[in-house]
Enzyme design. Structure first.
Site, PDB file in Angstrom:
ATOM      1  CB  ALA A 264      -2.884  -9.037  -0.461  1.00  0.00           C
ATOM      2  CG  MET A 265      -4.118  -2.409  -2.345  1.00  0.00           C
ATOM      3  SD  MET A 265      -2.669  -1.366  -2.073  1.00  0.00           S
ATOM      4  CE  MET A 265      -3.067   0.104  -1.378  1.00  0.00           C
ATOM      5  CD  GLU A 266      -0.309  -0.797   1.339  1.00  0.00           C
ATOM      6  OE1 GLU A 266      -0.275   0.434   0.939  1.00  0.00           O
ATOM      7  OE2 GLU A 266      -0.799  -2.049   0.762  1.00  0.00           O
ATOM      8  CG  ASN A 267      -7.717  -1.415  -0.676  1.00  0.00           C
ATOM      9  OD1 ASN A 267      -6.983  -0.680  -1.449  1.00  0.00           O
ATOM     10  ND2 ASN A 267      -7.793  -2.344  -1.297  1.00  0.00           N
ATOM     11  CG  HIS A 297       3.511  -7.126   3.667  1.00  0.00           C
ATOM     12  ND1 HIS A 297       5.152  -7.266   3.006  1.00  0.00           N
ATOM     13  CD2 HIS A 297       2.782  -6.052   3.145  1.00  0.00           C
ATOM     14  CE1 HIS A 297       4.605  -5.913   2.136  1.00  0.00           C
ATOM     15  NE2 HIS A 297       3.803  -6.048   2.133  1.00  0.00           N
ATOM     16  CD  GLU A 298      -1.282  -6.330   1.705  1.00  0.00           C
ATOM     17  OE1 GLU A 298      -0.956  -5.206   1.817  1.00  0.00           O
ATOM     18  OE2 GLU A 298      -0.311  -6.736   1.049  1.00  0.00           O
TER      19      GLU A 298
END
Length: 834
Positions: A264-267, A297-298
């Site tokens: 995942a990525m926290e955009n 987490h994100e």
């Protein structure tokens, strides 16, 4: 020589000193996304510079014009940077008309076509420095600015970005202005995505609400479950209460996409997840727990990383270690996944211990001289070791003090950037402990300590007990729980435990003297610290006979992790680890731990035993796993765990196991759902054994002609045990742009599948091809190729070491060094287990 495509810390610092970015405006036109390989982008930036010449990062196709305050100016574009002149000490508006290229590597603006319905989808991934693949920018984290974004897309498409959509006209979607953002956190998606929508209300301020969305491609919409939204709301409740800073990003969309390079990525406002978290097939509770952990987490990143951003990539841990810690901590406190710290101890920490013993180990706060080096540091040290050390810090200073410091940190640096020293100074105000010494030992040094119990027994009583601490670098302070256990009828019970501060040789631990001799000593019970731990001989015997009789799941997780690291270090026989795994895994109640146990057992059988013993060991492993599968409760998590493990082991055990695989494929195992996941897993195994024809594989694809199905079909095709196929797979992988990132992974997995035909010896060719392998492919793909194709032969050690010693680009040096070290460890373990 470092290419301009690899932004250095020196250049980033120089630009920061001379340049201020006040605002960006982007217009991204993907109207022709279904037919064109490129897309136009119009970027404007308001900026002020103390230098007459400025460079913007850009890895696009072409630059059509550069303007300053509306007038076109000369510029130089070398394929990586746009250089132009501007007036000094005056705010100007710079405009760029450019053409960018869609990606198939998961970097920049990724495009894919869904084979299920022919729909085209786009999504972005820009960390650490791939915003420049979409639009010209100063692609470094400290030059934050607000963004105004417009996306022009085909009729009927959804368009998404970091902020809520405020208008749509002539297929152009405009979004609200963002707060100040680093370029790597900007996010864009477009396509016929399907969404589920709800609204969240703050517990601390009932007037504060935000819209929530869960987005997937249309063909996956039927598989979206309600737990995703439920965990999202639970996480927002938790962080809203504990962080004391209202959610700052206007909306909270979660988008699940295929062919994604990460979990995942926290955009901010548009968090991106791998589509693997949308379960097409029955999933174990371990998979649900992992997904919840990732969601949290994100979400933590909305504060740690997005609200307050590391100034440069040397402080990557400021966001990733904290988010890793918070994912587990919030899971335990806010969701049904109360065993998140058990999962961390028995799963994620193994990643940290492995990474920290490589020659490329680095401090948690690492030196990062360029963005390619930053890309390599998204690793087990930055994530899992950092989180483990934070857990130690919380145990060290207290939970309340830790969260109080976090709240002050957000208030002090909101919408700005911060450094390690900024955080440390705030933490120090909340504890009497000497954090400078703690930080120097834990965050600024590399390597892992080993803790060993030294126990003396006299007439059944402990007469002396001490803990020996060793390290290849410098030792660190540990605050751990030591526990003593006794075998009693059908149980193993803890009868004594105590907190101990360990630093070097602390002498005899008086609390232990005079106690009855234990059958088992566990150092670091509760998993509060980060260290490799040993066992005395009596403890090893108790573990072998009675590990599953220990009632505490966290203690079992600590033991399993310690036992595996002893096996990896060639201090414990691989056969014995496999034997203990098979004796006790059926009684392990936590599916995350049971899955990890069996993965380690299979890895040990494949890599840590001599070639001559491998077939017999895999025969035993496959027979045992099949028995466990048949004995497992139908429709249970453990049945699914055993089915997956048996299918993985069967090709290494040989063709005699084909009929058992066919039983699974036909659905003959009572209670085992033959989902797409299980079916393709069995198909790939059967193809590896040479039991399926091209026609058989085509029929399987016709049954599941989805994106996942096509990738699995590709892996099954190249898994067939034919030397010519392996050679073809290798040569096709070297062709730049031929395959997407997921397809590359599938073919590498097939290339490394067991092959009863004459093995394709590619060692000489690999080292001949290495330069082109690295330079001709984007770094994400090149990384996969070097690691996945590195020859597993003794001769590769010398050849690889020669290249390492001869000088290589920084990132390639690291990848090759780690590949050589993994092979050396494998060969050393095989000698130990001879």
């Amino acid at each position: 020589m470092v290419s301009n495509s690899n932004l250095t810390l020196h250049d980033a610092r120089s630009r920061s000193k001379s340049l201020t970015i006040a605002h960006y405006e982007l217009h991204i036109d993907v109207s022709d996304a279904t037919s064109s390989a490129t897309f136009p982008v119009h970027t404007t930036a308001r900026l002020t510079s103390t230098q007459p010449e400025v460079f913007f990062d850009y890895l696009g196709e072409s630059v059509q014009s550069v303007t300053v305050d509306g007038s076109e100016v000369p510029s130089l574009f070398d394929g990586t940077r746009i250089v132009f002149a501007i007036p000094v000490d005056k705010e100007v508006t710079v405009g760029f008309k450019t053409v960018s290229r869609y990606s198939r590597t998961g970097q920049g603006l990724h495009r894919f076509v869904d084979p299920a319905d022919g729909n085209t989808y786009l999504y972005s991934h820009l960390e650490p420095s791939d915003a420049r693949r979409i639009y010209p920018c100063c692609d470094q984290p400290d030059l934050k600015a607000p963004f105004d974004v417009t996306i022009t897309a085909p009729d009927g498409w959804v368009a998404l970005s970091n902020q809520p959509e405020i208008s749509v006209a002539n297929r152009s979607h405009r979004f609200a202005t963002t707060p100040a953002l680093s370029t790597y956190l900007t996010a864009f998606a477009a396509g016929p995505y399907v969404g589920v929508h709800e609204r969240w209300q703050s517990n601390t301020n009932p007037d504060f609400t935000i819209d929530l969305g869960v987005w997937v491609r249309a063909s996956m919409s039927q598989h979206v479950d309600s737990e995703i939204m439920a965990v999202t709301k639970q996480g927002l409740d938790y962080f809203d209460t504990h962080y004391g800073f209202p959610y700052p990003w206007g909306k909270y969309d979660s988008i699940f996409v295929p062919e994604y390079n990460l979990g995942a990525m926290e955009n901010p406002g548009l968090v991106t997840f791998t589509e693997a978290y949308i379960f097409r097939s029955p999933a174990t509770d371990a998979q649900h727990a992992a997904r919840a952990n990732t969601i949290l987490h994100e979400m933590s990143h909305m504060w740690f990383g997005d609200l307050v951003t590391p100034h440069w990539w040397d402080d990557l841990w400021l966001k990733e270690s904290f988010a890793e810690f918070m994912g587990a901590d919030a899971s335990v406190a806010a969701t049904r996944f109360s065993q998140a710290w058990v999962n961390f101890a028995g799963n994620r920490k193994n990643w940290a211990y492995m990474q920290d013993q490589l020659p490329t180990t680095h401090p948690i706060k690492a030196e990062i001289n360029d963005v390619d080096a930053a890309r390599q540091n998204f690793d087990g040290i930055t994530y899992a070791k950092g989180a483990a050390v934070l857990k130690q810090l919380v145990h060290f200073v207290g939970r309340d003090a830790f969260y109080a410091a976090s709240r002050e940190y957000f208030q002090a640096f909101a919408f700005s950037t911060a450094t390690f020293n900024d955080l440390l100074s705030i933490l120090q105000k909340h504890t009497d402990r000497n954090l400078t010494d703690w930080a120097n030992r834990w965050l600024l040094s590399s390597g892992v300590d080993r803790l060993s119990p030294k126990i003396t027994i006299t007439d059944g009583i402990i007469s002396d007990f001490r803990i020996e601490q060793t390290s290849k670098t410098s030792t660190r302070p540990h605050r751990i729980i030591v526990s003593f256990w006794k075998k009693e009828s059908d149980e193993v019970n803890r009868y004594a435990s105590f907190d101990v501060d360990v630093l070097g040789d602390g002498g005899s631990i008086e609390k232990a003297v005079g106690l009855t001799a234990p059958d088992l000593v566990v150092l670091n019970d509760g998993d509060h610290s980060y260290a490799l731990i040993d066992f005395d001989e009596r403890s090893i015997a108790t573990i072998a006979s009675s590990l599953s009789k220990i009632s505490d799941p966290l203690t079992r997780a600590v033991i399993w992790t310690a036992l595996w690291n002893l096996t990896r270090d060639a201090k414990f026989p691989a056969r014995d680890f496999i034997s203990i795994a098979l004796d006790h895994v059926a009684y392990e109640s936590n599916p995350t731990i049971s899955t990890q146990i069996l993965a380690h057992a299979q890895f040990a059988a494949r890599h840590f035993v001599p070639d001559k013993d491998r077939s017999a060991l895999f025969t035993h492993l496959a027979d045992s796993l099949h028995d466990l599968l048949l004995q497992a409760t139908p429709n249970s998590d453990i049945q699914l765990v055993f089915a997956r493990a048996f299918i993985t082991a069967a090709p290494f055990a040989g063709a005699a196991y084909s009929e058992r695989l066919l039983e699974i494929h036909r659905g003959d195992i009572r209670g085992l759902t033959i989902s797409p996941d299980i079916r393709w897993h069995a198909v790939i195994a059967l193809s590896t054994l040479g039991k399926l024809s091209t026609h058989d594989l085509k029929q399987e694809l016709d049954r599941d002609n989805t994106l996942t199905g096509k990738v699995a079909h590709l892996e099954a095709t190249y898994s067939a045990p034919v030397k010519q196929l392996k050679e073809r797979a290798y040569n096709q992988l070297l062709q730049p742009g031929k395959f997407s990132n997921d397809e590359v992974d599938a073919i590498i997995s097939a290339f490394n599948a067991p092959c009863e035909d004459e093995t394709f010896d590619h060692a000489e060719q690999f080292f001949t091809d290495l330069d082109h392998m690295w330079s001709d492919h984007p770094i994400e793909i090149a990384n996969r190729l070097v690691r996945g194709l590195f020859p597993q032969t003794p001769s590769a050690l010398a050849e690889g070491q020669k290249l390492i010693d001869g000088g290589l680009p920084t990132a390639l040096h690291r990848v090759l060094s780690e590949s050589v070290d993994h092979l050396a460890r494998k060969l050393s373990a095989q000698k130990f287990n001879f």
